[in-house]
Scaffold this motif. Structure first.
Motif, PDB file in Angstrom:
ATOM      1  N   HIS A  28       2.605   1.860   1.499  1.00 19.30           N
ATOM      2  CA  HIS A  28       0.589   1.861   1.326  1.00 19.30           C
ATOM      3  C   HIS A  28      -0.035   1.708   3.054  1.00 19.30           C
ATOM      4  O   HIS A  28      -1.037   2.402   3.994  1.00 19.30           O
ATOM      5  N   TRP A  29       0.870   0.440   3.630  1.00 18.77           N
ATOM      6  CA  TRP A  29      -0.341   0.361   4.765  1.00 18.77           C
ATOM      7  C   TRP A  29       0.465   1.812   5.714  1.00 18.77           C
ATOM      8  O   TRP A  29      -0.705   2.112   6.922  1.00 18.77           O
ATOM      9  N   LEU A  30       1.466   2.159   6.227  1.00 19.57           N
ATOM     10  CA  LEU A  30       1.388   3.396   7.069  1.00 19.57           C
ATOM     11  C   LEU A  30       1.011   4.251   6.383  1.00 19.57           C
ATOM     12  O   LEU A  30       0.937   4.666   7.537  1.00 19.57           O
ATOM     13  N   ALA A  31       0.619   4.374   5.147  1.00 23.98           N
ATOM     14  CA  ALA A  31       0.174   5.993   5.308  1.00 23.98           C
ATOM     15  C   ALA A  31      -1.325   5.826   5.267  1.00 23.98           C
ATOM     16  O   ALA A  31      -2.390   6.700   5.926  1.00 23.98           O
ATOM     17  N   ARG A  32      -2.294   4.767   5.586  1.00 26.99           N
ATOM     18  CA  ARG A  32      -3.542   3.789   6.251  1.00 26.99           C
ATOM     19  C   ARG A  32      -3.459   3.984   7.376  1.00 26.99           C
ATOM     20  O   ARG A  32      -4.809   4.082   7.729  1.00 26.99           O
ATOM     21  N   ALA A  33      -2.599   3.458   7.681  1.00 32.94           N
ATOM     22  CA  ALA A  33      -2.829   3.330   9.243  1.00 32.94           C
ATOM     23  C   ALA A  33      -3.006   4.461   9.826  1.00 32.94           C
ATOM     24  O   ALA A  33      -3.249   4.569  11.395  1.00 32.94           O
ATOM     25  N   TYR A  34      -1.795   5.769  10.044  1.00 31.00           N
ATOM     26  CA  TYR A  34      -2.057   6.850   9.786  1.00 31.00           C
ATOM     27  C   TYR A  34      -1.878   7.653   9.051  1.00 31.00           C
ATOM     28  O   TYR A  34      -1.177   8.633   8.825  1.00 31.00           O
ATOM     29  N   PRO A  35      -2.821   7.891   8.782  1.00 30.50           N
ATOM     30  CA  PRO A  35      -3.390   9.023   7.389  1.00 30.50           C
ATOM     31  C   PRO A  35      -3.526  10.328   8.072  1.00 30.50           C
ATOM     32  O   PRO A  35      -3.146  11.352   8.934  1.00 30.50           O
ATOM     33  N   SER A  43       0.580  -8.345   6.204  1.00 31.27           N
ATOM     34  CA  SER A  43       0.807  -7.081   6.755  1.00 31.27           C
ATOM     35  C   SER A  43      -0.076  -7.984   8.622  1.00 31.27           C
ATOM     36  O   SER A  43       0.016  -6.783   9.269  1.00 31.27           O
ATOM     37  N   ALA A  44      -0.398  -9.208   8.218  1.00 32.38           N
ATOM     38  CA  ALA A  44      -1.732  -9.372   9.623  1.00 32.38           C
ATOM     39  C   ALA A  44      -1.155  -9.803  10.875  1.00 32.38           C
ATOM     40  O   ALA A  44      -1.317  -8.315  11.665  1.00 32.38           O
ATOM     41  N   VAL A  45       0.084  -9.316  11.055  1.00 30.85           N
ATOM     42  CA  VAL A  45       0.445  -8.683  12.504  1.00 30.85           C
ATOM     43  C   VAL A  45       0.315  -7.669  13.090  1.00 30.85           C
ATOM     44  O   VAL A  45      -0.287  -7.205  13.802  1.00 30.85           O
ATOM     45  N   LEU A  46       0.572  -6.432  11.698  1.00 30.38           N
ATOM     46  CA  LEU A  46       0.679  -5.123  12.075  1.00 30.38           C
ATOM     47  C   LEU A  46      -1.305  -5.199  11.726  1.00 30.38           C
ATOM     48  O   LEU A  46      -0.874  -3.487  13.126  1.00 30.38           O
ATOM     49  N   ASP A  47      -1.875  -5.458  11.305  1.00 29.06           N
ATOM     50  CA  ASP A  47      -3.004  -5.035  11.468  1.00 29.06           C
ATOM     51  C   ASP A  47      -3.821  -5.222  12.685  1.00 29.06           C
ATOM     52  O   ASP A  47      -4.219  -4.437  13.258  1.00 29.06           O
ATOM     53  N   TRP A  48      -2.947  -6.257  12.975  1.00 26.52           N
ATOM     54  CA  TRP A  48      -3.469  -6.700  14.632  1.00 26.52           C
ATOM     55  C   TRP A  48      -3.375  -5.667  15.142  1.00 26.52           C
ATOM     56  O   TRP A  48      -3.795  -5.288  16.571  1.00 26.52           O
ATOM     57  N   LYS A  49      -1.560  -5.350  14.979  1.00 27.49           N
ATOM     58  CA  LYS A  49      -0.766  -4.097  16.575  1.00 27.49           C
ATOM     59  C   LYS A  49      -1.881  -3.236  16.492  1.00 27.49           C
ATOM     60  O   LYS A  49      -2.389  -2.957  17.451  1.00 27.49           O
ATOM     61  N   ALA A  50      -1.967  -2.710  15.104  1.00 20.00           N
ATOM     62  CA  ALA A  50      -2.761  -1.422  14.627  1.00 20.00           C
ATOM     63  C   ALA A  50      -4.149  -0.815  15.177  1.00 20.00           C
ATOM     64  O   ALA A  50      -4.601  -0.026  14.827  1.00 20.00           O
ATOM     65  N   GLY A  51      -4.914  -2.315  15.034  1.00 13.36           N
ATOM     66  CA  GLY A  51      -6.215  -2.748  14.947  1.00 13.36           C
ATOM     67  C   GLY A  51      -6.913  -2.351  13.739  1.00 13.36           C
ATOM     68  O   GLY A  51      -7.781  -1.587  14.125  1.00 13.36           O
ATOM     69  N   SER A  52      -6.367  -2.141  12.976  1.00 12.72           N
ATOM     70  CA  SER A  52      -6.816  -2.239  11.278  1.00 12.72           C
ATOM     71  C   SER A  52      -6.581  -3.501  10.847  1.00 12.72           C
ATOM     72  O   SER A  52      -6.710  -3.578   9.381  1.00 12.72           O
ATOM     73  N   GLU A  53      -6.824  -3.986  11.123  1.00 13.52           N
ATOM     74  CA  GLU A  53      -7.183  -5.412  10.503  1.00 13.52           C
ATOM     75  C   GLU A  53      -8.853  -5.278   9.273  1.00 13.52           C
ATOM     76  O   GLU A  53     -10.019  -4.905  10.027  1.00 13.52           O
ATOM     77  N   PRO A  54      -8.411  -5.537   8.206  1.00 17.06           N
ATOM     78  CA  PRO A  54      -9.534  -5.513   6.788  1.00 17.06           C
ATOM     79  C   PRO A  54     -10.811  -6.992   7.014  1.00 17.06           C
ATOM     80  O   PRO A  54     -10.375  -7.870   8.219  1.00 17.06           O
ATOM     81  N   ASP A  55     -11.793  -5.875   6.725  1.00 11.27           N
ATOM     82  CA  ASP A  55     -12.500  -7.485   7.181  1.00 11.27           C
ATOM     83  C   ASP A  55     -13.422  -8.644   6.559  1.00 11.27           C
ATOM     84  O   ASP A  55     -13.092 -10.099   6.956  1.00 11.27           O
ATOM     85  N   PRO A  73       3.445   0.984  19.289  1.00 14.49           N
ATOM     86  CA  PRO A  73       3.382  -0.440  19.366  1.00 14.49           C
ATOM     87  C   PRO A  73       3.773  -0.852  17.997  1.00 14.49           C
ATOM     88  O   PRO A  73       4.491  -1.935  18.309  1.00 14.49           O
ATOM     89  N   ILE A  74       3.856  -0.589  16.606  1.00 17.66           N
ATOM     90  CA  ILE A  74       5.066  -0.909  15.799  1.00 17.66           C
ATOM     91  C   ILE A  74       6.051  -0.846  15.484  1.00 17.66           C
ATOM     92  O   ILE A  74       6.768  -0.719  15.253  1.00 17.66           O
TER      93      ILE A  74
END
Length: 200
Positions: free
Chosen positions: A17-24, A69-81, A169-170
């Motif tokens: 789910h994380w990959l599919a959201r980060a790279y839709p 996913s905290a570090v991944l979110d930061w690396k991909a610039g997809s941190e949730p609000d 980056p990932i």
């Protein structure tokens, strides 16, 4: 090899789910989105089986949790609000190493083939558990066809998901460990066959 252990299901689902959201691959509920998600799931499945190769490993990660996913979110610039908001709990089941390895497999077809071969080679002899299906004439496991040999529609749907520069980056986070595990060298040209196709 843990293989299709149900204990890994939450990790595989959340990491996919994380990959599919980060790279839709497109808007949700579209064919492109589904095709991209299927490719992500196959890569994540191989990565998870490599990361947690025994039943004990799979059981332990189910108890302790994979880290989130905290570090991944930061690396991909997809941190949730708000990571604690309703509907964001799935992020706690994302495995950083699994996602990084899956990104490596998606970006490098030869490395993907080597990873799948390593999984197949480590699977135990047939027993009551399900396992990857046999190979087609082309010599690839049918269960991982979209990862190993995507067709035109798969490639079009996964333009972002398979783009080496976007994935870097990932992928770079834990690539060295994967290369060491698979006895491979950096760069596709450094990959040697892992012993040819194996009949199951």
């Amino acid at each position: 090899m843990a293989g299709p252990s149900t204990a890994l299901s939450p990790v595989i689902a959340a990491s996919t789910h994380w990959l599919a959201r980060a790279y839709p691959g497109g808007d949700s509920n579209t064919v492109s989105h589904t095709l991209a998600e299927l490719q992500a799931r196959q890569a994540v499945t191989v990565a998870a089986w490599l990361r947690y190769p025994t039943e004990i490993d799979a059981a332990l990660v189910a108890i302790a949790g994979p880290g989130g996913s905290a570090v991944l979110d930061w690396k991909a610039g997809s941190e949730p609000d708000d990571e604690f908001a309703d509907g964001e709990g799935w992020r706690t089941w994302v495995d950083e190493v699994v996602v990084s390895w899956a990104a490596c497999l998606l970006a490098d077809p030869l490395l993907a083939r080597r990873g799948v071969d390593a999984v197949i080679a480590a699977m135990p002899l047939p027993d009551s558990r399900p396992r990857p299906q046999g190979r087609r004439n082309a010599g690839m496991p049918t269960e991982f066809r979209r990862l190993l040999q995507p067709d035109g529609r798969d490639r079009e749907a996964a333009i972002l998901l398979r783009h080496p520069d976007l994935l870097e980056p990932i992928a770079s986070m834990h690539r060295d460990t994967l290369l060491y595990l698979l006895d491979a060298e950096a760069g596709s040209n450094g990959l040697a066959p892992l012993g040819g196709d194996r009949a199951l």
